[in-house]
Design a protein around this motif. Structure first.
Motif, short mmCIF file in Angstrom:
data_model
loop_
_atom_site.label_atom_id
_atom_site.label_comp_id
_atom_site.label_asym_id
_atom_site.label_seq_id
_atom_site.Cartn_x
_atom_site.Cartn_y
_atom_site.Cartn_z
N ARG A 323 0.85 -1.18 0.00
CA ARG A 323 0.00 0.00 0.00
C ARG A 323 0.89 1.24 0.00
O ARG A 323 2.03 1.20 0.46
N SER A 324 0.34 2.33 -0.50
CA SER A 324 1.07 3.60 -0.46
C SER A 324 0.09 4.75 -0.30
O SER A 324 -0.99 4.75 -0.89
N SER A 327 0.38 9.50 -3.89
CA SER A 327 -0.30 9.38 -5.18
C SER A 327 0.67 9.25 -6.35
O SER A 327 0.28 8.85 -7.45
N SER A 345 -2.20 2.47 -5.69
CA SER A 345 -2.07 2.64 -4.24
C SER A 345 -2.25 1.34 -3.46
O SER A 345 -1.99 1.30 -2.25
N SER A 346 -2.69 0.28 -4.14
CA SER A 346 -3.04 -0.96 -3.43
C SER A 346 -2.86 -2.16 -4.35
O SER A 346 -3.56 -2.28 -5.36
#
Length: 370
Positions: A323-324, A327, A345-346
Protein backbone atom coordinates in the motif's frame (compact mmCIF):
# COMPACT_ATOMS: atom_id res chain seq x y z
CA UNK A 1 -24.54 -1.98 19.26
CA UNK A 2 -25.65 0.22 16.39
CA UNK A 3 -29.22 0.04 15.21
CA UNK A 4 -29.06 -0.47 11.44
CA UNK A 5 -32.79 -0.95 10.90
CA UNK A 6 -35.36 1.56 12.03
CA UNK A 7 -38.74 0.92 13.55
CA UNK A 8 -40.59 -2.27 14.45
CA UNK A 9 -43.35 -2.10 11.88
CA UNK A 10 -42.14 -5.25 10.18
CA UNK A 11 -41.80 -8.64 11.74
CA UNK A 12 -38.02 -8.93 11.31
CA UNK A 13 -35.93 -5.91 12.21
CA UNK A 14 -32.43 -7.10 11.42
CA UNK A 15 -30.90 -7.71 8.06
CA UNK A 16 -30.42 -11.40 8.52
CA UNK A 17 -31.56 -14.81 7.51
CA UNK A 18 -29.51 -17.87 8.18
CA UNK A 19 -26.62 -19.23 6.24
CA UNK A 20 -28.05 -22.08 4.25
CA UNK A 21 -25.83 -21.36 1.27
CA UNK A 22 -27.12 -24.56 -0.33
CA UNK A 23 -30.51 -22.94 -0.73
CA UNK A 24 -29.22 -20.02 -2.74
CA UNK A 25 -28.54 -19.22 -6.38
CA UNK A 26 -29.08 -22.14 -8.75
CA UNK A 27 -30.12 -24.53 -5.99
CA UNK A 28 -33.08 -26.89 -5.77
CA UNK A 29 -34.87 -24.29 -3.67
CA UNK A 30 -34.39 -21.67 -6.38
CA UNK A 31 -35.43 -24.03 -9.16
CA UNK A 32 -38.47 -25.09 -7.11
CA UNK A 33 -39.43 -21.41 -6.82
CA UNK A 34 -39.29 -21.14 -10.60
CA UNK A 35 -41.42 -24.29 -11.03
CA UNK A 36 -44.06 -23.00 -8.61
CA UNK A 37 -43.99 -19.67 -10.40
CA UNK A 38 -44.65 -21.42 -13.70
CA UNK A 39 -47.85 -22.89 -12.28
CA UNK A 40 -48.97 -19.49 -11.11
CA UNK A 41 -48.17 -18.03 -14.52
CA UNK A 42 -50.52 -20.47 -16.20
CA UNK A 43 -53.32 -19.07 -14.06
CA UNK A 44 -52.46 -15.39 -14.57
CA UNK A 45 -51.44 -15.47 -18.21
CA UNK A 46 -47.85 -14.32 -17.86
CA UNK A 47 -44.93 -13.92 -15.50
CA UNK A 48 -42.39 -11.26 -14.62
CA UNK A 49 -38.93 -12.26 -13.41
CA UNK A 50 -36.03 -10.19 -12.08
CA UNK A 51 -32.50 -11.51 -11.78
CA UNK A 52 -30.45 -9.18 -9.59
CA UNK A 53 -26.71 -8.96 -9.17
CA UNK A 54 -25.57 -10.68 -5.97
CA UNK A 55 -24.02 -9.63 -3.63
CA UNK A 56 -24.60 -6.07 -4.83
CA UNK A 57 -26.66 -3.59 -2.81
CA UNK A 58 -27.57 -1.78 -6.03
CA UNK A 59 -28.86 -5.08 -7.37
CA UNK A 60 -30.83 -5.84 -4.22
CA UNK A 61 -32.41 -2.36 -4.06
CA UNK A 62 -33.25 -2.53 -7.75
CA UNK A 63 -35.03 -5.83 -7.07
CA UNK A 64 -36.87 -4.17 -4.18
CA UNK A 65 -38.18 -1.40 -6.45
CA UNK A 66 -39.23 -3.93 -9.08
CA UNK A 67 -41.00 -5.96 -6.41
CA UNK A 68 -42.86 -2.92 -5.07
CA UNK A 69 -44.04 -1.97 -8.56
CA UNK A 70 -45.44 -5.40 -9.36
CA UNK A 71 -46.98 -5.74 -5.92
CA UNK A 72 -48.88 -2.46 -6.21
CA UNK A 73 -50.27 -3.52 -9.59
CA UNK A 74 -50.96 -7.09 -8.40
CA UNK A 75 -48.75 -8.60 -11.08
CA UNK A 76 -46.97 -11.95 -10.61
CA UNK A 77 -43.31 -11.31 -9.92
CA UNK A 78 -40.34 -13.51 -9.01
CA UNK A 79 -37.01 -11.96 -7.89
CA UNK A 80 -33.93 -14.19 -7.87
CA UNK A 81 -30.31 -13.46 -6.90
CA UNK A 82 -27.87 -14.04 -9.74
CA UNK A 83 -24.32 -14.92 -8.73
CA UNK A 84 -21.27 -15.95 -10.70
CA UNK A 85 -21.15 -18.85 -8.22
CA UNK A 86 -23.61 -21.47 -9.50
CA UNK A 87 -25.38 -19.01 -11.83
CA UNK A 88 -28.76 -19.64 -13.39
CA UNK A 89 -28.82 -20.92 -16.93
CA UNK A 90 -30.99 -19.70 -19.76
CA UNK A 91 -32.53 -23.18 -19.91
CA UNK A 92 -33.93 -22.73 -16.40
CA UNK A 93 -36.49 -20.24 -17.71
CA UNK A 94 -37.42 -21.58 -21.13
CA UNK A 95 -40.68 -23.15 -19.95
CA UNK A 96 -41.64 -20.44 -17.50
CA UNK A 97 -43.91 -18.42 -19.80
CA UNK A 98 -42.15 -15.20 -18.79
CA UNK A 99 -43.46 -11.96 -20.30
CA UNK A 100 -40.76 -9.65 -18.96
CA UNK A 101 -37.35 -10.45 -17.54
CA UNK A 102 -35.37 -7.76 -15.75
CA UNK A 103 -31.60 -7.95 -15.28
CA UNK A 104 -30.77 -5.63 -12.42
CA UNK A 105 -27.29 -4.16 -11.97
CA UNK A 106 -25.77 -6.39 -14.65
CA UNK A 107 -26.41 -7.57 -18.20
CA UNK A 108 -25.31 -11.13 -17.63
CA UNK A 109 -22.23 -13.11 -18.57
CA UNK A 110 -21.22 -13.45 -22.21
CA UNK A 111 -24.40 -13.63 -24.38
CA UNK A 112 -26.82 -14.26 -21.50
CA UNK A 113 -29.12 -11.27 -22.10
CA UNK A 114 -29.18 -11.86 -25.86
CA UNK A 115 -30.06 -15.53 -25.39
CA UNK A 116 -32.90 -14.62 -23.02
CA UNK A 117 -34.27 -12.24 -25.65
CA UNK A 118 -34.56 -15.14 -28.11
CA UNK A 119 -37.59 -16.53 -26.31
CA UNK A 120 -38.79 -13.80 -23.88
CA UNK A 121 -41.07 -11.07 -25.29
CA UNK A 122 -39.19 -8.42 -23.31
CA UNK A 123 -35.81 -8.29 -21.56
CA UNK A 124 -34.78 -5.08 -19.76
CA UNK A 125 -31.31 -4.73 -18.26
CA UNK A 126 -29.95 -1.98 -16.00
CA UNK A 127 -26.24 -1.39 -15.48
CA UNK A 128 -23.92 1.55 -14.75
CA UNK A 129 -20.46 0.16 -15.55
CA UNK A 130 -18.25 1.62 -18.26
CA UNK A 131 -16.90 -1.89 -18.85
CA UNK A 132 -20.41 -2.98 -19.83
CA UNK A 133 -20.64 -0.27 -22.49
CA UNK A 134 -17.26 -1.35 -23.85
CA UNK A 135 -18.34 -4.99 -23.98
CA UNK A 136 -21.69 -4.26 -25.61
CA UNK A 137 -20.14 -2.00 -28.22
CA UNK A 138 -18.41 -5.08 -29.60
CA UNK A 139 -21.69 -6.97 -29.85
CA UNK A 140 -23.86 -4.55 -31.83
CA UNK A 141 -24.74 -7.17 -34.39
CA UNK A 142 -26.50 -9.18 -31.69
CA UNK A 143 -28.97 -6.46 -30.72
CA UNK A 144 -32.60 -7.51 -30.57
CA UNK A 145 -35.73 -5.37 -30.74
CA UNK A 146 -37.10 -6.94 -27.55
CA UNK A 147 -33.87 -6.35 -25.60
CA UNK A 148 -33.70 -2.99 -23.81
CA UNK A 149 -30.20 -2.32 -22.44
CA UNK A 150 -30.35 0.68 -20.12
CA UNK A 151 -26.69 1.28 -19.34
CA UNK A 152 -26.15 4.69 -17.75
CA UNK A 153 -22.73 5.53 -16.28
CA UNK A 154 -24.08 8.70 -14.62
CA UNK A 155 -26.49 6.88 -12.29
CA UNK A 156 -26.25 3.76 -10.18
CA UNK A 157 -28.37 0.84 -11.28
CA UNK A 158 -30.43 1.18 -8.12
CA UNK A 159 -31.31 4.81 -8.83
CA UNK A 160 -32.01 4.12 -12.51
CA UNK A 161 -34.34 1.27 -11.58
CA UNK A 162 -36.13 3.39 -8.98
CA UNK A 163 -36.68 6.17 -11.53
CA UNK A 164 -37.87 3.66 -14.13
CA UNK A 165 -40.49 1.96 -11.97
CA UNK A 166 -41.61 5.22 -10.34
CA UNK A 167 -42.31 6.69 -13.76
CA UNK A 168 -43.97 3.50 -14.94
CA UNK A 169 -46.20 3.33 -11.87
CA UNK A 170 -47.23 6.95 -12.32
CA UNK A 171 -48.02 6.19 -15.96
CA UNK A 172 -50.51 3.55 -14.89
CA UNK A 173 -52.70 6.27 -13.41
CA UNK A 174 -53.75 6.90 -9.85
CA UNK A 175 -51.70 8.43 -7.05
CA UNK A 176 -49.67 5.39 -6.05
CA UNK A 177 -46.00 5.79 -5.25
CA UNK A 178 -43.34 3.14 -4.77
CA UNK A 179 -42.44 4.46 -1.31
CA UNK A 180 -44.27 6.40 1.37
CA UNK A 181 -42.83 9.70 2.57
CA UNK A 182 -40.75 8.28 5.44
CA UNK A 183 -39.39 5.42 3.36
CA UNK A 184 -38.60 7.74 0.46
CA UNK A 185 -36.50 10.04 2.63
CA UNK A 186 -34.59 7.16 4.22
CA UNK A 187 -34.02 5.21 0.99
CA UNK A 188 -33.08 8.28 -1.07
CA UNK A 189 -30.40 9.18 1.47
CA UNK A 190 -28.96 5.67 1.28
CA UNK A 191 -29.09 5.59 -2.54
CA UNK A 192 -26.91 8.71 -2.63
CA UNK A 193 -24.19 6.86 -0.76
CA UNK A 194 -24.56 3.69 -2.82
CA UNK A 195 -24.27 5.74 -6.00
CA UNK A 196 -21.22 7.63 -4.73
CA UNK A 197 -19.54 4.27 -4.15
CA UNK A 198 -20.81 2.51 -7.29
CA UNK A 199 -19.60 5.34 -9.54
CA UNK A 200 -16.30 5.59 -7.63
CA UNK A 201 -16.85 9.29 -6.97
CA UNK A 202 -16.02 9.24 -3.22
CA UNK A 203 -17.43 12.76 -2.76
CA UNK A 204 -19.88 12.36 0.11
CA UNK A 205 -18.79 12.93 3.71
CA UNK A 206 -18.03 9.74 5.63
CA UNK A 207 -18.29 7.57 2.49
CA UNK A 208 -15.45 5.34 3.72
CA UNK A 209 -17.32 4.78 6.99
CA UNK A 210 -20.51 4.00 5.07
CA UNK A 211 -18.72 1.36 3.00
CA UNK A 212 -17.16 -0.16 6.09
CA UNK A 213 -20.52 -0.28 7.85
CA UNK A 214 -22.40 -1.89 4.99
CA UNK A 215 -19.75 -4.38 3.89
CA UNK A 216 -20.66 -7.27 6.18
CA UNK A 217 -24.33 -7.10 5.18
CA UNK A 218 -23.69 -8.12 1.58
CA UNK A 219 -23.86 -11.84 2.30
CA UNK A 220 -27.45 -11.37 3.53
CA UNK A 221 -28.78 -10.14 0.19
CA UNK A 222 -30.08 -13.52 -1.03
CA UNK A 223 -33.88 -13.28 -1.04
CA UNK A 224 -34.21 -17.07 -1.27
CA UNK A 225 -32.31 -17.65 1.95
CA UNK A 226 -33.66 -14.46 3.51
CA UNK A 227 -37.33 -14.09 2.50
CA UNK A 228 -37.70 -10.86 4.52
CA UNK A 229 -34.93 -9.10 2.62
CA UNK A 230 -37.01 -6.42 0.90
CA UNK A 231 -38.76 -5.34 4.11
CA UNK A 232 -35.36 -5.11 5.78
CA UNK A 233 -33.81 -3.05 2.98
CA UNK A 234 -36.50 -0.43 3.52
CA UNK A 235 -35.45 -0.11 7.16
CA UNK A 236 -31.69 0.41 6.77
CA UNK A 237 -30.55 3.61 8.44
CA UNK A 238 -27.63 5.31 6.67
CA UNK A 239 -26.53 7.32 9.72
CA UNK A 240 -26.36 4.15 11.80
CA UNK A 241 -24.29 2.46 9.09
CA UNK A 242 -21.84 5.38 9.10
CA UNK A 243 -21.56 5.23 12.89
CA UNK A 244 -20.98 1.49 12.75
CA UNK A 245 -18.38 1.89 10.00
CA UNK A 246 -16.53 4.58 11.93
CA UNK A 247 -16.34 2.29 14.96
CA UNK A 248 -15.10 -0.62 12.81
CA UNK A 249 -12.35 1.40 11.11
CA UNK A 250 -11.12 3.01 14.32
CA UNK A 251 -10.97 -0.42 15.95
CA UNK A 252 -9.08 -1.87 12.99
CA UNK A 253 -6.62 1.02 12.92
CA UNK A 254 -5.96 0.66 16.64
CA UNK A 255 -5.40 -3.08 16.28
CA UNK A 256 -3.14 -2.57 13.26
CA UNK A 257 -1.14 -0.01 15.23
CA UNK A 258 -0.11 -2.69 17.70
CA UNK A 259 1.22 -4.88 14.88
CA UNK A 260 3.64 -2.42 13.25
CA UNK A 261 5.97 -1.88 16.19
CA UNK A 262 8.83 -4.03 14.88
CA UNK A 263 9.12 -3.46 11.13
CA UNK A 264 11.97 -4.66 8.98
CA UNK A 265 13.33 -3.58 5.62
CA UNK A 266 12.00 -5.36 2.57
CA UNK A 267 14.18 -5.18 -0.53
CA UNK A 268 11.52 -4.96 -3.22
CA UNK A 269 12.52 -7.19 -6.13
CA UNK A 270 15.84 -7.85 -4.31
CA UNK A 271 16.31 -4.10 -4.24
CA UNK A 272 15.49 -3.42 -7.89
CA UNK A 273 12.46 -1.36 -6.75
CA UNK A 274 14.08 0.07 -3.64
CA UNK A 275 13.33 -0.69 -0.02
CA UNK A 276 10.31 -0.23 2.20
CA UNK A 277 9.16 -1.17 5.70
CA UNK A 278 7.31 -4.43 6.22
CA UNK A 279 5.96 -6.67 8.99
CA UNK A 280 4.85 -10.27 9.16
CA UNK A 281 1.09 -10.24 9.73
CA UNK A 282 0.40 -13.97 9.97
CA UNK A 283 -2.98 -14.45 11.63
CA UNK A 284 -3.97 -10.86 10.87
CA UNK A 285 -4.35 -10.89 7.09
CA UNK A 286 -7.71 -9.13 7.48
CA UNK A 287 -5.77 -6.07 8.66
CA UNK A 288 -3.27 -6.06 5.80
CA UNK A 289 -4.64 -2.81 4.35
CA UNK A 290 -4.42 -0.84 7.59
CA UNK A 291 -1.03 -2.35 8.49
CA UNK A 292 0.66 -1.67 5.17
CA UNK A 293 -0.84 1.82 4.84
CA UNK A 294 0.55 2.83 8.23
CA UNK A 295 3.89 1.30 7.30
CA UNK A 296 3.99 3.33 4.07
CA UNK A 297 3.96 6.53 6.13
CA UNK A 298 6.67 5.25 8.45
CA UNK A 299 8.71 4.04 5.49
CA UNK A 300 8.64 7.49 3.91
CA UNK A 301 9.64 9.10 7.23
CA UNK A 302 12.58 6.66 7.43
CA UNK A 303 13.87 7.78 4.03
CA UNK A 304 12.72 4.65 2.22
CA UNK A 305 10.10 4.33 -0.51
CA UNK A 306 6.62 5.48 0.60
CA UNK A 307 5.36 1.89 0.48
CA UNK A 308 4.31 -0.43 3.28
CA UNK A 309 4.17 -4.22 3.06
CA UNK A 310 2.11 -6.68 5.09
CA UNK A 311 3.48 -10.20 4.66
CA UNK A 312 1.73 -13.44 5.64
CA UNK A 313 1.54 -17.09 4.70
CA UNK A 314 -1.33 -18.17 2.47
CA UNK A 315 -1.71 -21.83 1.46
CA UNK A 316 1.99 -22.48 1.88
CA UNK A 317 3.26 -19.46 -0.05
CA UNK A 318 4.12 -15.91 0.96
CA UNK A 319 1.48 -13.25 0.25
CA UNK A 320 2.74 -9.66 0.03
CA UNK A 321 0.26 -6.76 0.23
CA UNK A 322 1.61 -3.35 -0.76
CA UNK A 323 0.00 0.00 0.00
CA UNK A 324 1.07 3.60 -0.46
CA UNK A 325 -0.33 6.93 0.71
CA UNK A 326 1.69 8.72 -2.01
CA UNK A 327 -0.30 9.38 -5.18
CA UNK A 328 2.94 9.48 -7.19
CA UNK A 329 3.88 5.92 -6.24
CA UNK A 330 2.59 2.94 -8.22
CA UNK A 331 2.78 -0.28 -6.20
CA UNK A 332 1.09 -2.28 -8.95
CA UNK A 333 4.18 -2.03 -11.18
CA UNK A 334 5.95 -4.27 -8.66
CA UNK A 335 3.00 -6.61 -8.15
CA UNK A 336 2.50 -7.23 -11.87
CA UNK A 337 6.13 -8.29 -12.35
CA UNK A 338 5.53 -11.05 -9.81
CA UNK A 339 2.20 -12.28 -11.16
CA UNK A 340 -0.05 -10.11 -9.00
CA UNK A 341 -2.05 -6.98 -9.66
CA UNK A 342 -4.09 -4.19 -8.20
CA UNK A 343 -4.20 -0.41 -8.26
CA UNK A 344 -1.34 2.09 -7.93
CA UNK A 345 -2.07 2.64 -4.24
CA UNK A 346 -3.04 -0.96 -3.43
CA UNK A 347 -1.69 -4.22 -4.86
CA UNK A 348 -0.61 -7.72 -3.90
CA UNK A 349 1.24 -10.78 -5.15
CA UNK A 350 2.74 -14.05 -3.92
CA UNK A 351 6.31 -15.32 -3.59
CA UNK A 352 7.94 -18.63 -2.85
CA UNK A 353 9.64 -18.70 0.52
CA UNK A 354 13.15 -18.99 -0.96
CA UNK A 355 12.50 -15.92 -3.12
CA UNK A 356 11.06 -14.03 -0.16
CA UNK A 357 14.16 -14.78 1.91
CA UNK A 358 16.24 -12.97 -0.70
CA UNK A 359 14.05 -9.87 -0.24
CA UNK A 360 14.57 -9.53 3.51
CA UNK A 361 17.39 -7.86 5.40
CA UNK A 362 18.27 -7.09 9.02
CA UNK A 363 15.62 -5.64 11.31
CA UNK A 364 15.15 -1.89 11.22
CA UNK A 365 16.56 0.03 14.21
CA UNK A 366 14.15 1.16 16.89
CA UNK A 367 14.22 4.71 15.49
CA UNK A 368 11.85 3.55 12.73
CA UNK A 369 9.20 2.57 15.26
CA UNK A 370 7.53 5.91 15.70
Amino acid sequence: MYRILRGTRRRQTALGGGGGGGRGFRSEAALDAIRCFIERGRETGGLNVALYNYPSFSGAYAALFASLFHSKLHLPFLPLPFSSVHPFKVEDFKLAGVKTCYLLDFVGPKDFSFELAHFFPCVIAFDHRQSTITRLSKMREKRSSNLDLQVDTTRSSARATFDYFSTKLHGNGGSQRLLDTEELERVTYLLRYLEDSDLCQWKLPDIKYFNAGIRDLRAKLNCIVNPHLFDQLLEIDTSALIAKGRSILISRQNEAGTLVKNPFRLCLGRGLYGECLAVRSDGHSNLSHEISLELSRRSSAAGLRPIGAAVFMQRGIVKVCLRSFDSMTDTSEIAKVYGGGGKPSSSSFTLRMDDYNLWTSVNVPDTYDR
